[in-house]
Design a protein around this motif. Structure first.
Motif, PDB file in Angstrom:
ATOM      1  N   SER A   3       2.312 -13.682   6.394  1.00  0.00           N
ATOM      2  CA  SER A   3       0.885 -13.967   6.248  1.00  0.00           C
ATOM      3  C   SER A   3       0.038 -13.046   7.115  1.00  0.00           C
ATOM      4  N   VAL A   4       0.671 -12.225   7.929  1.00  0.00           N
ATOM      5  CA  VAL A   4      -0.044 -11.254   8.743  1.00  0.00           C
ATOM      6  C   VAL A   4      -0.824 -10.319   7.828  1.00  0.00           C
ATOM      7  N   LYS A   5      -2.090 -10.103   8.148  1.00  0.00           N
ATOM      8  CA  LYS A   5      -2.941  -9.254   7.315  1.00  0.00           C
ATOM      9  C   LYS A   5      -2.713  -7.778   7.664  1.00  0.00           C
ATOM     10  N   ILE A   6      -2.278  -7.024   6.652  1.00  0.00           N
ATOM     11  CA  ILE A   6      -1.945  -5.610   6.845  1.00  0.00           C
ATOM     12  C   ILE A   6      -2.931  -4.736   6.080  1.00  0.00           C
ATOM     13  N   VAL A   7      -3.431  -3.712   6.756  1.00  0.00           N
ATOM     14  CA  VAL A   7      -4.176  -2.647   6.086  1.00  0.00           C
ATOM     15  C   VAL A   7      -3.248  -1.448   6.000  1.00  0.00           C
ATOM     16  N   PHE A   8      -3.104  -0.900   4.802  1.00  0.00           N
ATOM     17  CA  PHE A   8      -2.232   0.251   4.585  1.00  0.00           C
ATOM     18  C   PHE A   8      -3.078   1.498   4.392  1.00  0.00           C
ATOM     19  N   MET A   9      -2.674   2.590   5.072  1.00  0.00           N
ATOM     20  CA  MET A   9      -3.373   3.860   4.950  1.00  0.00           C
ATOM     21  C   MET A   9      -2.385   4.948   4.545  1.00  0.00           C
ATOM     22  N   GLY A  10      -2.647   5.596   3.427  1.00  0.00           N
ATOM     23  CA  GLY A  10      -1.764   6.661   2.951  1.00  0.00           C
ATOM     24  C   GLY A  10      -2.420   7.380   1.794  1.00  0.00           C
ATOM     25  N   THR A  11      -1.858   8.528   1.430  1.00  0.00           N
ATOM     26  CA  THR A  11      -2.483   9.332   0.384  1.00  0.00           C
ATOM     27  C   THR A  11      -1.509   9.815  -0.694  1.00  0.00           C
ATOM     28  N   PRO A  12      -0.432  10.566  -0.367  1.00  0.00           N
ATOM     29  CA  PRO A  12       0.411  11.139  -1.423  1.00  0.00           C
ATOM     30  C   PRO A  12       1.477  10.169  -1.916  1.00  0.00           C
ATOM     31  N   GLU A  13       2.296  10.673  -2.844  1.00  0.00           N
ATOM     32  CA  GLU A  13       3.390   9.877  -3.401  1.00  0.00           C
ATOM     33  C   GLU A  13       4.339   9.382  -2.318  1.00  0.00           C
ATOM     34  N   PHE A  14       4.531  10.180  -1.277  1.00  0.00           N
ATOM     35  CA  PHE A  14       5.379   9.791  -0.141  1.00  0.00           C
ATOM     36  C   PHE A  14       4.999   8.399   0.369  1.00  0.00           C
ATOM     37  N   ALA A  15       3.698   8.126   0.442  1.00  0.00           N
ATOM     38  CA  ALA A  15       3.221   6.863   0.996  1.00  0.00           C
ATOM     39  C   ALA A  15       3.349   5.702   0.016  1.00  0.00           C
ATOM     40  N   VAL A  16       3.370   5.989  -1.274  1.00  0.00           N
ATOM     41  CA  VAL A  16       3.437   4.926  -2.281  1.00  0.00           C
ATOM     42  C   VAL A  16       4.696   4.080  -2.083  1.00  0.00           C
ATOM     43  N   PHE A  17       5.811   4.721  -1.730  1.00  0.00           N
ATOM     44  CA  PHE A  17       7.069   3.997  -1.552  1.00  0.00           C
ATOM     45  C   PHE A  17       6.932   2.931  -0.458  1.00  0.00           C
ATOM     46  N   SER A  18       6.274   3.273   0.636  1.00  0.00           N
ATOM     47  CA  SER A  18       6.112   2.318   1.737  1.00  0.00           C
ATOM     48  C   SER A  18       5.182   1.179   1.348  1.00  0.00           C
ATOM     49  N   LEU A  19       4.102   1.504   0.648  1.00  0.00           N
ATOM     50  CA  LEU A  19       3.192   0.460   0.186  1.00  0.00           C
ATOM     51  C   LEU A  19       3.902  -0.478  -0.787  1.00  0.00           C
ATOM     52  N   GLU A  20       4.663   0.091  -1.702  1.00  0.00           N
ATOM     53  CA  GLU A  20       5.400  -0.728  -2.662  1.00  0.00           C
ATOM     54  C   GLU A  20       6.398  -1.645  -1.952  1.00  0.00           C
ATOM     55  N   ALA A  21       7.079  -1.120  -0.934  1.00  0.00           N
ATOM     56  CA  ALA A  21       8.060  -1.923  -0.199  1.00  0.00           C
ATOM     57  C   ALA A  21       7.392  -3.106   0.496  1.00  0.00           C
ATOM     58  N   LEU A  22       6.224  -2.890   1.067  1.00  0.00           N
ATOM     59  CA  LEU A  22       5.499  -3.984   1.724  1.00  0.00           C
ATOM     60  C   LEU A  22       5.141  -5.076   0.715  1.00  0.00           C
ATOM     61  N   LEU A  23       4.620  -4.660  -0.420  1.00  0.00           N
ATOM     62  CA  LEU A  23       4.206  -5.634  -1.424  1.00  0.00           C
ATOM     63  C   LEU A  23       5.398  -6.383  -2.006  1.00  0.00           C
ATOM     64  N   ASP A  24       6.481  -5.659  -2.257  1.00  0.00           N
ATOM     65  CA  ASP A  24       7.655  -6.295  -2.847  1.00  0.00           C
ATOM     66  C   ASP A  24       8.325  -7.270  -1.887  1.00  0.00           C
ATOM     67  N   ARG A  25       8.128  -7.062  -0.580  1.00  0.00           N
ATOM     68  CA  ARG A  25       8.671  -8.006   0.409  1.00  0.00           C
ATOM     69  C   ARG A  25       7.707  -9.158   0.686  1.00  0.00           C
ATOM     70  N   GLY A  26       6.583  -9.178   0.002  1.00  0.00           N
ATOM     71  CA  GLY A  26       5.664 -10.302   0.134  1.00  0.00           C
ATOM     72  C   GLY A  26       4.656 -10.196   1.256  1.00  0.00           C
ATOM     73  N   TYR A  27       4.530  -9.048   1.878  1.00  0.00           N
ATOM     74  CA  TYR A  27       3.550  -8.898   2.953  1.00  0.00           C
ATOM     75  C   TYR A  27       2.135  -8.890   2.370  1.00  0.00           C
ATOM     76  N   ASP A  28       1.203  -9.390   3.157  1.00  0.00           N
ATOM     77  CA  ASP A  28      -0.189  -9.548   2.717  1.00  0.00           C
ATOM     78  C   ASP A  28      -0.974  -8.271   3.030  1.00  0.00           C
ATOM     79  N   VAL A  29      -1.027  -7.375   2.064  1.00  0.00           N
ATOM     80  CA  VAL A  29      -1.798  -6.142   2.223  1.00  0.00           C
ATOM     81  C   VAL A  29      -3.222  -6.438   1.756  1.00  0.00           C
ATOM     82  N   VAL A  30      -4.154  -6.516   2.712  1.00  0.00           N
ATOM     83  CA  VAL A  30      -5.521  -6.944   2.399  1.00  0.00           C
ATOM     84  C   VAL A  30      -6.420  -5.782   1.985  1.00  0.00           C
ATOM     85  N   GLY A  31      -5.957  -4.562   2.174  1.00  0.00           N
ATOM     86  CA  GLY A  31      -6.755  -3.409   1.777  1.00  0.00           C
ATOM     87  C   GLY A  31      -5.980  -2.130   1.951  1.00  0.00           C
TER      88      GLY A  31
END
Length: 320
Positions: A3-31
């Motif tokens: 339930s910890v509120k996470i802001v993710f910052m990234g730009t290229p395809e390299f970063a998409v993998f990390s964002l996807e992993a956070l979401l797939d593990r159920g982390y609350d990415v608020v922006g």
């Protein structure tokens, strides 16, 4: 802790993998914060960053400040009330006011084995430099350029056939796995932190046009590493008949065919030694390099053997 509120910052395809992993593990990415849309292609039409495109697919709010350190950029991130900020190849340095926002701090997924290759192009430059391995470092962010304390690292070998493109893929996956492996310990305070040894630091600034130019006086292996380190982003280039001639693929001749005749050895670097079904062989500072994929000015990339069919290259032809 998800339930910890996470802001993710990234730009290229390299970063998409990390964002996807956070979401797939159920982390609350608020922006999600990413770079502004930039013009791309021949028509120079505005295109979203890979991270923006993915975030919108997942229904996440996206911020694109031109300068994060500007008051309006800081205010926009502050309004999200993050407990943790996760960055991966965002492309801007976070100001102190943003670094101090989240109670769990700011962590970064960096594509090198820190303190080596700090900066914006660690993957490309590790290949260009002929490294045999690289990796990903998960670190706490500080005000300096990739100077923060390290949480964990994972090594990834650089194989002879790897390009910057293939290594981006490998390191994207490794970085995402490292992030979600350590995130529970970061949140419960058990992760620990290891200061970097600044005396061992090297830097990987963003690539310039000069970095893309092939100097045929260099050794064959050095040229080979530069070509694959620039593929598929910019490509290495030389000139042919006064026009830009891009090199997308090459190979160093094997020991059996690397020896030069006396006549070939007397020719200056950049001279075309052979051209045909096996590619285009070019004299280098210490031998030769075989070009396997090229792109003439104004044309599409194609196999060097195909180009050689109609190019009429001879030992009178000199690249660069």
């Amino acid at each position: 802790m998800n339930s910890v509120k996470i802001v993710f910052m990234g730009t290229p395809e390299f970063a998409v993998f990390s964002l996807e992993a956070l979401l797939d593990r159920g982390y609350d990415v608020v922006g999600v914060v990413t770079q502004p849309d930039r013009p791309k292609g021949r028509k120079r039409e505005l295109a979203p960053t890979p991270v923006k495109a993915y975030a919108l697919e997942r229904g996440l709010p996206v911020l694109q400040p031109e300068k994060l350190r500007a008051p309006e950029g800081v205010a926009a991130v502050t309004a999200l009330s993050p407990d943790l900020i996760v960055t991966a190849a965002y492309g801007q340095i976070l100001p102190k006011s943003v670094l101090e926002l989240p109670r769990f701090g700011c962590i970064n997924v960096h594509g090198s084995l820190l303190p080596r290759y700090r900066g914006g192009a660690p993957i490309q430059r590790s290949i260009i430099d002929g490294e045999k391995k690289t990796g990903v470092t998960l670190m706490y962010m500080a005000e300096g350029l990739d100077t923060g304390d390290m949480i964990s690292k994972v090594e990834v070998p650089i194989e002879n056939e790897d390009t910057a493109g293939s290594m981006f893929g490998k390191l994207s996956e490794a970085g995402a796995a490292l992030l979600v492996e350590w995130l529970p310990r970061i949140l419960d305070g058990s992760a620990g932190r290891t200061p970097q040894n600044g005396d061992e630091a090297t830097y990987a600034p963003n690539l310039s046009r000069d970095d893309e130019r092939l100097d045929w006086n260099e050794p064959s292996r050095r040229l080979f590493d530069r070509v694959r380190g620039l593929n598929p982003m910019a490509g290495g280039f030389t000139t042919l008949n006064g026009e830009v001639f891009k090199i997308w693929g090459a190979r160093v001749p094997t020991a059996d065919d690397a020896k030069l005749s006396a006549a070939s050895a007397a020719l200056p670097p950049g001279t075309v030694l052979e051209s045909g079904a096996n590619g285009i062989r070019v004299r280098t500072g210490d031998g030769s390099l075989v070009l396997t994929e090229v792109q003439p000015a104004g044309k599409k990339a194609l196999a060097a053997a195909e180009f050689a069919k109609g190019a009429r290259l001879t030992t009178e032809t000199r690249l660069g």
